[in-house]
Design a protein around this motif. Structure first.
Motif, PDB file in Angstrom:
ATOM      1  N   TYR B 132       0.824  -1.209   0.000  1.00 44.73           N
ATOM      2  CA  TYR B 132       0.000   0.000   0.000  1.00 44.73           C
ATOM      3  C   TYR B 132       0.861   1.263   0.000  1.00 44.73           C
ATOM      4  CZ  TYR B 132      -2.686   3.896   1.785  1.00 44.73           C
ATOM      5  OH  TYR B 132      -3.225   5.134   1.940  1.00 44.73           O
ATOM      6  N   THR B 150     -10.625   6.313  -1.890  1.00 47.89           N
ATOM      7  CA  THR B 150     -10.339   4.895  -1.638  1.00 47.89           C
ATOM      8  C   THR B 150      -8.893   4.727  -1.179  1.00 47.89           C
ATOM      9  OG1 THR B 150     -11.993   4.200  -3.230  1.00 47.89           O
ATOM     10  CG2 THR B 150     -10.293   2.586  -2.695  1.00 47.89           C
ATOM     11  N   ALA B 153      -8.398   5.645   2.299  1.00 44.28           N
ATOM     12  CA  ALA B 153      -9.140   4.873   3.316  1.00 44.28           C
ATOM     13  C   ALA B 153      -8.320   3.720   3.893  1.00 44.28           C
ATOM     14  CB  ALA B 153     -10.423   4.314   2.702  1.00 44.28           C
ATOM     15  N   PHE B 154      -7.215   3.370   3.246  1.00 48.54           N
ATOM     16  CA  PHE B 154      -6.485   2.174   3.691  1.00 48.54           C
ATOM     17  C   PHE B 154      -5.802   2.287   5.057  1.00 48.54           C
ATOM     18  CE2 PHE B 154      -7.185   1.057  -0.705  1.00 48.54           C
ATOM     19  CZ  PHE B 154      -7.573  -0.266  -0.552  1.00 48.54           C
ATOM     20  N   PHE B 157      -8.112   1.099   7.473  1.00 52.37           N
ATOM     21  CA  PHE B 157      -8.283  -0.354   7.374  1.00 52.37           C
ATOM     22  C   PHE B 157      -7.190  -1.076   8.160  1.00 52.37           C
ATOM     23  CE2 PHE B 157      -6.611  -4.205   5.448  1.00 52.37           C
ATOM     24  CZ  PHE B 157      -7.693  -5.062   5.604  1.00 52.37           C
ATOM     25  N   LYS B 160      -7.834  -0.966  11.786  1.00 50.22           N
ATOM     26  CA  LYS B 160      -8.981  -1.720  12.302  1.00 50.22           C
ATOM     27  C   LYS B 160      -8.832  -3.235  12.127  1.00 50.22           C
ATOM     28  CE  LYS B 160     -12.414   1.804  11.241  1.00 50.22           C
ATOM     29  NZ  LYS B 160     -13.350   2.149  10.174  1.00 50.22           N
ATOM     30  N   TYR B 161      -8.075  -3.635  11.114  1.00 50.17           N
ATOM     31  CA  TYR B 161      -8.028  -5.053  10.780  1.00 50.17           C
ATOM     32  C   TYR B 161      -7.186  -5.831  11.789  1.00 50.17           C
ATOM     33  CZ  TYR B 161      -7.497  -9.299   8.032  1.00 50.17           C
ATOM     34  OH  TYR B 161      -7.514 -10.603   7.598  1.00 50.17           O
ATOM     35  N   THR B 170     -13.512  -6.902   6.068  1.00 46.39           N
ATOM     36  CA  THR B 170     -12.820  -5.948   5.197  1.00 46.39           C
ATOM     37  C   THR B 170     -13.285  -4.554   5.606  1.00 46.39           C
ATOM     38  OG1 THR B 170     -13.081  -7.634   3.492  1.00 46.39           O
ATOM     39  CG2 THR B 170     -12.195  -5.532   2.764  1.00 46.39           C
ATOM     40  N   ALA B 172     -13.134  -1.422   5.250  1.00 45.25           N
ATOM     41  CA  ALA B 172     -12.598  -0.316   4.447  1.00 45.25           C
ATOM     42  C   ALA B 172     -13.661   0.167   3.468  1.00 45.25           C
ATOM     43  CB  ALA B 172     -11.375  -0.780   3.683  1.00 45.25           C
ATOM     44  N   SER B 173     -13.637   1.461   3.172  1.00 36.45           N
ATOM     45  CA  SER B 173     -14.570   1.999   2.173  1.00 36.45           C
ATOM     46  C   SER B 173     -13.873   1.986   0.821  1.00 36.45           C
ATOM     47  CB  SER B 173     -14.949   3.438   2.499  1.00 36.45           C
ATOM     48  OG  SER B 173     -15.225   3.566   3.846  1.00 36.45           O
ATOM     49  N   ILE B 174     -14.162   0.950   0.073  1.00 38.85           N
ATOM     50  CA  ILE B 174     -13.509   0.836  -1.238  1.00 38.85           C
ATOM     51  C   ILE B 174     -14.553   1.094  -2.315  1.00 38.85           C
ATOM     52  CG2 ILE B 174     -12.230  -0.723  -2.761  1.00 38.85           C
ATOM     53  CD1 ILE B 174     -11.251  -2.130  -0.214  1.00 38.85           C
ATOM     54  N   ILE B 191      -7.943  -7.460   0.151  1.00 41.48           N
ATOM     55  CA  ILE B 191      -7.240  -6.169   0.089  1.00 41.48           C
ATOM     56  C   ILE B 191      -5.935  -6.317  -0.707  1.00 41.48           C
ATOM     57  CG2 ILE B 191      -6.106  -4.378   1.499  1.00 41.48           C
ATOM     58  CD1 ILE B 191      -9.136  -4.249   1.668  1.00 41.48           C
TER      59      ILE B 191
END
Lengths: 155, 476
Positions: B132, B150, B153-154, B157, B160-161, B170, B172-174, B191
């Motif tokens: 990423y 997008t 937003a990672f 992610f 939180k993951y 998942t 994330a707002s993808i 991801i």
């Protein structure tokens, strides 16, 4: 649901192990004149399962049952005739309060609070214990809400 | 209770596992079911696996509650169990041959398999995070909101993951779409796939100048009748299409901007060909694009080839419907007036000023004065629409107000009135029933009534602005 299907399929296998574990508590409780038979234990496990289902909870361990027995068998308000019924009530109040307190109180702390209420404020009444527990849960939820708002405010 | 490896009997299957019976979403469970069906596992084996799985769950509940509670809510436990199976699947599904996966289930304990899988998931998480940050350094400088949002937003992610407690999620707002997505994947494997694919697409797009990409996005926005920053569209797809069409019309592969003349050439070139011939021409052109752009990354070449099939199919469809212009994005160099000069975006009045203005209009008895207050106070289309809906004008006053507006300003209002039509295609005010239809709001009804009273030339002028102007003062 995957979990419940697995759980139900192996439940009969687990039950015998659970019965053995609970029967071991007789070693402590018999000092206070309280003894559970195999039939009593099976009934307690069955009732506990129904309570867990109705509360939408899962407990893969029998530790809570053991701790309830070990803590409450010393009470002067419980005699052999009401022992099993009292354990049913205690399970019901315990898991109900776990939900109502939003899991913010540990098993040990909750059992301790319940015992204290039961012995002191409630004079051995399960109804009063239930009502007192509700009040406590309400206070905890309000505190949680305030804490969440504080956190939200900080963001 | 004996909890170890499952019975070891002959592992040579008499019947082969049917891959179509295996569910990628619940791989190990479906493999166990298939093993049971073929007699490669028996009920006792399955029970033992289930008991071991519940013991792992019991440990996880303890970790999840930090040892404070032995019970949790069923939905939380379901999530933890799915997380366990995600790791188990990560290990078992890596065997291309499912028989080997089944053999692993028999040879090892579920706890061992879970640990191996969990390690795999954790490694994948680390690699994906590195991937990423690499991608972020090479991100395209484009104004497309879904692409930028997008990518941004990672970090949330990764925060939180968790490989242990919610590996299958998942969070994330993808929104940005890939050309080839794999929605069967979940959690970190999804991801990773998403970012790897985006990496390839970005690598391709970086062969083009950012201004070219932006022009193509603007053209696409015009076709969709939305501001060019808004569409949920894949940039790679738009750019490779135009690159192929550029070569097809005698241009360079690195040129993504196509002129109307080039579109005509493409239509002429493909027009008389059979499907087979079109396919062959596109195949050759794609190879030419790869060569001209000096693409030597094998995975990218494979990706382009995979896309080629989709492109050929789309060209067939477009030719059948006479709509090649919808996939060949023409960049019109003619600058159309920008409505933002009339309604300035971001210059909204404060609530207090707005209320004061409405009060003044309501108090005013003279229409001309009302319009004067309105026009001199308002700078944004949003405020303009709010005041139109504020019940401070009467029938004839709407008409007087519209008479004071320019064609571009009327077109800006029209884009809101004919929103539905513009989403589908362009509006034809003269021939369509558009201006005859019933409007939802009073100001809209007065607007269509006003249009109906105009002469054809004026309506056509408004219609042209409505269809072709990029309005930056508001969003549809």
């Amino acid at each position: 649901m995957l979990l419940l299907s697995i759980f139900n399929s192996i439940d009969p296998i687990l039950k015998e192990t659970q019965v053995k574990k609970i029967l071991q508590t007789n070693a402590t409780s018999e000092k206070y004149g309280l003894v559970l038979t195999k039939k009593d234990v099976r009934e307690i496990i069955e009732v506990r399962k129904r309570i867990l289902n109705s509360c939408g909870r899962i407990d893969l361990d029998m530790e809570v049952t053991k701790k309830l027995i070990e803590n409450f068998c010393t009470s002067a308000f419980i005699d052999q005739a009401e022992y099993v019924a009292a354990l049913h009530d205690l399970h019901e109040i315990f898991y109900y309060l776990k939900n109502e307190t939003e899991d913010s109180i540990s098993d040990d702390a909750l059992i301790e609070v319940m015992k204290d209420f039961y012995e002191n404020s409630c004079g051995g009444s399960m109804e009063l214990l239930r009502a007192g527990g509700e009040e406590m849960a309400k206070d905890i939820r309000q505190r949680n809400q305030e804490e969440d708002m504080m956190k939200g405010g900080e963001c | 209770m004996e909890l170890g490896t499952v019975n070891t009997r002959s592992l040579m299957p008499k019947m082969r596992i049917k891959k179509e019976n295996l569910d990628p979403g619940q791989y190990t469970l479906s493999l166990m079911k298939e093993g049971l069906r073929l007699g490669l596992l028996d009920r006792k084996d399955i029970q033992q696996i289930q008991i071991q799985t519940l013991l792992i769950l019991q440990d996880l509940i303890e970790r999840y509650t930090k040892g404070e509670s032995s019970s949790i809510r069923v939905d939380t436990a379901e999530g933890l169990l799915n997380s366990i199976y995600y790791s188990i699947d990560a290990w078992i599904a890596r065997y291309e041959n499912p028989e080997n996966g089944l053999e692993e289930l028999k040879r090892k304990t579920i706890r061992e398999i879970y640990q191996e899988g969990l390690e795999r998931v954790s490694e994948c998480l680390e690699e994906t995070e590195v991937l990423y940050w690499e991608l972020l350094k090479k991100r395209l400088e484009v104004s497309l909101e879904a692409y930028n949002a997008t990518l941004e937003a990672f970090p949330a992610f990764f925060q939180k993951y968790g490989a242990v407690f919610n590996a299958q999620d998942t969070p994330a707002s993808i929104d940005y779409p890939l050309v080839f997505d794999n929605t069967q994947l979940k959690g970190i494997f999804y991801i990773r796939h998403y970012l790897e694919t985006l990496h390839l697409e970005t690598q391709f797009c970086r062969l083009f100048q950012k201004e070219e990409i932006e022009k193509v996005l603007i053209s696409y926005g015009k076709i969709c009748r939305v501001r060019h920053t808004k569409p949920l569209v894949n940039i790679f797809e738009l750019i490779i299409n135009n690159s192929v069409f550029s070569v097809l019309s005698g241009g360079k592969a690195e040129c993504a901007v196509i002129s109307p003349l080039q579109l005509e050439l493409i239509e002429n070139r493909l027009g008389g060909l059979s499907k087979r011939e079109v396919e062959s021409v596109i195949e050759e052109t794609v190879e030419q694009v790869i060569e001209e752009l000096r693409i030597d990354h094998i995975k990218l070449i494979q990706y382009i080839h995979q896309y080629k099939t989709l492109l050929i199919h789309r060209i067939f469809n477009a030719m059948e419907n006479n709509s090649l212009h919808n996939i060949v994005l023409i960049s019109d160099e003619v600058q159309l007036p920008d409505a933002s000069t009339f309604f300035q975006s971001g210059e909204r009045m404060s609530d207090a000023s707005f209320r004061a203005m409405v009060r003044s209009i309501v108090k005013c008895t003279d229409t001309a004065d009302k319009i004067e207050i309105l026009i001199s106070s308002i700078r944004s289309l949003e405020d303009f629409i709010d005041v139109l809906g504020a019940d401070c004008l009467f029938e004839g006053e709407y008409i007087s107000l519209y008479s004071a507006l320019s064609d571009v300003e009327l077109a800006a209002l029209g884009r809101l009135v004919f929103y539905e039509e513009l989403r589908e295609s362009s509006v034809e005010l003269i021939s369509a029933a558009a201006i005859e239809r019933e409007a939802e709001l009073e100001w809209q009804a007065q607007y269509t009534a006003f249009l109906r009273a105009l002469n054809t030339d004026r309506i056509e002028a408004i219609e042209k602005f409505m269809n072709e102007t990029e309005f930056t003062g508001f969003e549809i």
